[in-house]
Design a protein around this motif. Sequence first.
Motif, PDB file in Angstrom:
ATOM      1  N   GLN A  64       0.847  -1.096  -0.307  1.00  0.00           N
ATOM      2  CA  GLN A  64      -0.078   0.063  -0.173  1.00  0.00           C
ATOM      3  C   GLN A  64       1.020   1.368   0.216  1.00  0.00           C
ATOM      4  O   GLN A  64       1.911   1.265   0.650  1.00  0.00           O
ATOM      5  CB  GLN A  64      -0.884   0.003   1.368  1.00  0.00           C
ATOM      6  CG  GLN A  64      -1.744  -1.288   1.268  1.00  0.00           C
ATOM      7  CD  GLN A  64      -2.876  -1.096   0.038  1.00  0.00           C
ATOM      8  OE1 GLN A  64      -3.491  -0.027   0.312  1.00  0.00           O
ATOM      9  NE2 GLN A  64      -3.532  -2.173  -0.320  1.00  0.00           N
ATOM     10  N   PHE A  65       0.403   2.304  -0.800  1.00  0.00           N
ATOM     11  CA  PHE A  65       1.106   3.492  -0.703  1.00  0.00           C
ATOM     12  C   PHE A  65       0.356   4.591  -0.371  1.00  0.00           C
ATOM     13  O   PHE A  65      -0.903   4.737  -0.403  1.00  0.00           O
ATOM     14  CB  PHE A  65       1.698   3.676  -2.250  1.00  0.00           C
ATOM     15  CG  PHE A  65       2.625   2.705  -2.845  1.00  0.00           C
ATOM     16  CD1 PHE A  65       4.174   2.613  -2.620  1.00  0.00           C
ATOM     17  CD2 PHE A  65       1.869   1.550  -3.675  1.00  0.00           C
ATOM     18  CE1 PHE A  65       4.772   1.431  -2.915  1.00  0.00           C
ATOM     19  CE2 PHE A  65       2.740   0.452  -3.859  1.00  0.00           C
ATOM     20  CZ  PHE A  65       3.970   0.584  -3.833  1.00  0.00           C
ATOM     21  N   ASP A  66       1.137   5.716   0.286  1.00  0.00           N
ATOM     22  CA  ASP A  66       0.458   7.087   0.619  1.00  0.00           C
ATOM     23  C   ASP A  66       0.272   7.665  -0.546  1.00  0.00           C
ATOM     24  O   ASP A  66      -0.624   8.353  -0.667  1.00  0.00           O
ATOM     25  CB  ASP A  66       1.494   7.715   1.527  1.00  0.00           C
ATOM     26  CG  ASP A  66       1.575   6.742   3.062  1.00  0.00           C
ATOM     27  OD1 ASP A  66       0.312   7.039   3.638  1.00  0.00           O
ATOM     28  OD2 ASP A  66       2.535   6.524   3.263  1.00  0.00           O
ATOM     29  N   VAL A  68       1.080   7.690  -5.049  1.00  0.00           N
ATOM     30  CA  VAL A  68       1.667   6.988  -6.402  1.00  0.00           C
ATOM     31  C   VAL A  68       1.734   8.500  -7.385  1.00  0.00           C
ATOM     32  O   VAL A  68       0.721   8.973  -7.429  1.00  0.00           O
ATOM     33  CB  VAL A  68       0.699   6.065  -6.979  1.00  0.00           C
ATOM     34  CG1 VAL A  68       1.148   5.703  -8.503  1.00  0.00           C
ATOM     35  CG2 VAL A  68       0.746   4.789  -5.808  1.00  0.00           C
ATOM     36  N   PHE A  86      -3.848   0.789  -8.986  1.00  0.00           N
ATOM     37  CA  PHE A  86      -3.876   1.284  -7.638  1.00  0.00           C
ATOM     38  C   PHE A  86      -5.023   1.752  -6.763  1.00  0.00           C
ATOM     39  O   PHE A  86      -4.877   2.084  -5.857  1.00  0.00           O
ATOM     40  CB  PHE A  86      -2.836   2.675  -7.976  1.00  0.00           C
ATOM     41  CG  PHE A  86      -1.540   2.067  -8.211  1.00  0.00           C
ATOM     42  CD1 PHE A  86      -0.554   1.390  -7.619  1.00  0.00           C
ATOM     43  CD2 PHE A  86      -1.141   2.503  -9.454  1.00  0.00           C
ATOM     44  CE1 PHE A  86       0.752   1.275  -8.211  1.00  0.00           C
ATOM     45  CE2 PHE A  86       0.301   2.136 -10.229  1.00  0.00           C
ATOM     46  CZ  PHE A  86       1.040   1.365  -9.232  1.00  0.00           C
ATOM     47  N   ARG A  89      -5.372   1.189  -3.185  1.00  0.00           N
ATOM     48  CA  ARG A  89      -3.810   0.797  -2.862  1.00  0.00           C
ATOM     49  C   ARG A  89      -2.976   1.993  -2.585  1.00  0.00           C
ATOM     50  O   ARG A  89      -1.928   2.048  -2.092  1.00  0.00           O
ATOM     51  CB  ARG A  89      -3.116   0.053  -3.808  1.00  0.00           C
ATOM     52  CG  ARG A  89      -3.807  -1.111  -4.202  1.00  0.00           C
ATOM     53  CD  ARG A  89      -2.707  -2.061  -5.288  1.00  0.00           C
ATOM     54  NE  ARG A  89      -1.747  -2.264  -4.881  1.00  0.00           N
ATOM     55  CZ  ARG A  89      -0.839  -3.409  -5.161  1.00  0.00           C
ATOM     56  NH1 ARG A  89      -1.741  -4.573  -5.432  1.00  0.00           N
ATOM     57  NH2 ARG A  89       0.098  -3.645  -4.677  1.00  0.00           N
ATOM     58  N   THR A  90      -3.741   3.229  -2.886  1.00  0.00           N
ATOM     59  CA  THR A  90      -2.964   4.621  -2.611  1.00  0.00           C
ATOM     60  C   THR A  90      -3.798   5.560  -2.104  1.00  0.00           C
ATOM     61  O   THR A  90      -5.178   5.652  -2.414  1.00  0.00           O
ATOM     62  CB  THR A  90      -2.239   5.075  -3.883  1.00  0.00           C
ATOM     63  OG1 THR A  90      -1.399   6.355  -3.530  1.00  0.00           O
ATOM     64  CG2 THR A  90      -3.243   5.366  -4.917  1.00  0.00           C
ATOM     65  N   ARG A  91      -3.316   6.322  -0.843  1.00  0.00           N
ATOM     66  CA  ARG A  91      -4.349   7.466  -0.560  1.00  0.00           C
ATOM     67  C   ARG A  91      -4.161   8.653  -1.452  1.00  0.00           C
ATOM     68  O   ARG A  91      -5.036   9.574  -1.175  1.00  0.00           O
ATOM     69  CB  ARG A  91      -3.699   7.743   0.851  1.00  0.00           C
ATOM     70  CG  ARG A  91      -3.730   6.713   1.914  1.00  0.00           C
ATOM     71  CD  ARG A  91      -3.165   6.962   3.249  1.00  0.00           C
ATOM     72  NE  ARG A  91      -3.939   8.137   4.016  1.00  0.00           N
ATOM     73  CZ  ARG A  91      -3.546   8.606   5.054  1.00  0.00           C
ATOM     74  NH1 ARG A  91      -2.434   8.073   5.569  1.00  0.00           N
ATOM     75  NH2 ARG A  91      -4.033   9.483   5.417  1.00  0.00           N
ATOM     76  N   TYR A  93      -3.133   9.747  -5.959  1.00  0.00           N
ATOM     77  CA  TYR A  93      -2.436   9.671  -7.172  1.00  0.00           C
ATOM     78  C   TYR A  93      -2.257  10.957  -7.732  1.00  0.00           C
ATOM     79  O   TYR A  93      -3.262  11.580  -7.993  1.00  0.00           O
ATOM     80  CB  TYR A  93      -3.503   8.756  -7.836  1.00  0.00           C
ATOM     81  CG  TYR A  93      -2.978   8.515  -9.413  1.00  0.00           C
ATOM     82  CD1 TYR A  93      -2.418   7.466  -9.551  1.00  0.00           C
ATOM     83  CD2 TYR A  93      -3.536   9.359 -10.294  1.00  0.00           C
ATOM     84  CE1 TYR A  93      -2.026   7.043 -10.930  1.00  0.00           C
ATOM     85  CE2 TYR A  93      -3.143   9.177 -11.644  1.00  0.00           C
ATOM     86  CZ  TYR A  93      -2.350   7.979 -12.025  1.00  0.00           C
ATOM     87  OH  TYR A  93      -2.030   7.861 -13.308  1.00  0.00           O
TER      88      TYR A  93
END
Length: 340
Positions: A64-66, A68, A86, A89-91, A93
């Motif tokens: 998981q990413f903060d 992308v 994503f 999976r991301t907070r 983009y």
Amino acid sequence: MKILIIGGTGTISSAITRQLSESSHDLWLLNRGTRKDEVPANVKQVIADIDDTEAVLGQIGNEQFDAVCEFIGFVPEQVERDIRLFRGRTRQYIYISSASAYNKPAASHVITEGTTLANPYWEYSRNKIACEELLMHEYRETGFPVTIVRPSHTYCERGVPLSVHGLKGSWQVLKRMMEGKPVIVHGDGSSLWTLTWNEDFARGFIGLIGNPKAIGEAFQIMSDEQLTWNQIYECVGHALHVTPCLCHVSSDFLAAVAPKEWDFTGNLLGDKAATVVFDCSKLKRAVPGFQCTTRFDEGVQRCVAYLLAHPELQVEDPQFDAWCDRVIKAQETALKAFSC
């Protein structure tokens, strides 16, 4: 924060990579690895073709990413791929669009994020607009956490930013200056332009990462310095310790007689030929204290010094050189015909 950059080694993104690598962030780069030796040692590299979804997922797994950050998305299909990869999976983009997407000429020369997006001259810009529209639709309909960034003409030490050059870059123009040959400037050289050093851009961009004020918003990031194209070419000449001989040629004529692959219609008529002044007050409200500190005369000195010290970057362009001579001779012949 855990941050994934798609790209990360280009003119703009390399500065962001360097600055983030010097912080406590957990930084990942996803690219094909063509410049992997230039990536800081503490950055995780995911070497894969972003279009190969299975290969990408095989390396990032369930991470998981903060944030992308997409630097190499040029058409809607690529953005649709990212949304599939994503979503959830991301907070955040962050999509790199382009200030060339603004309508040219705009109703006002002062450009804000609210300026109409429309570029009938340049397919590149129209594709960026389509990507933005797709992402904002996803934000409105599904809450996909998009932030759009619109850079203008950002440069680094690897190349001198100029308006009229061939596919091999700006070196041939510099060579002409050093040899005392005339160099072509579009129009009368009086239109205003903004050039932004990549390290300055990076500070503004990083201020948007993880910034709650950035979700669902678009921001332009560039210097507050405006120069005419005549001043830009004069700064380049000064860095080379020569006085450039400027030959002014109509942008319409240049677009009409240049090889199609140079795309002067898009680059000039759809972008650089129009006077633009960018208002970055929205960015400064979201990122207090942001300011570009590198004047162009300072930045271009670094560019020229770097190019002169790296012969491998001094790529000659005989086709462009011969074309310049033909254009200049044609204009001189036309002027003589009307001076009789």
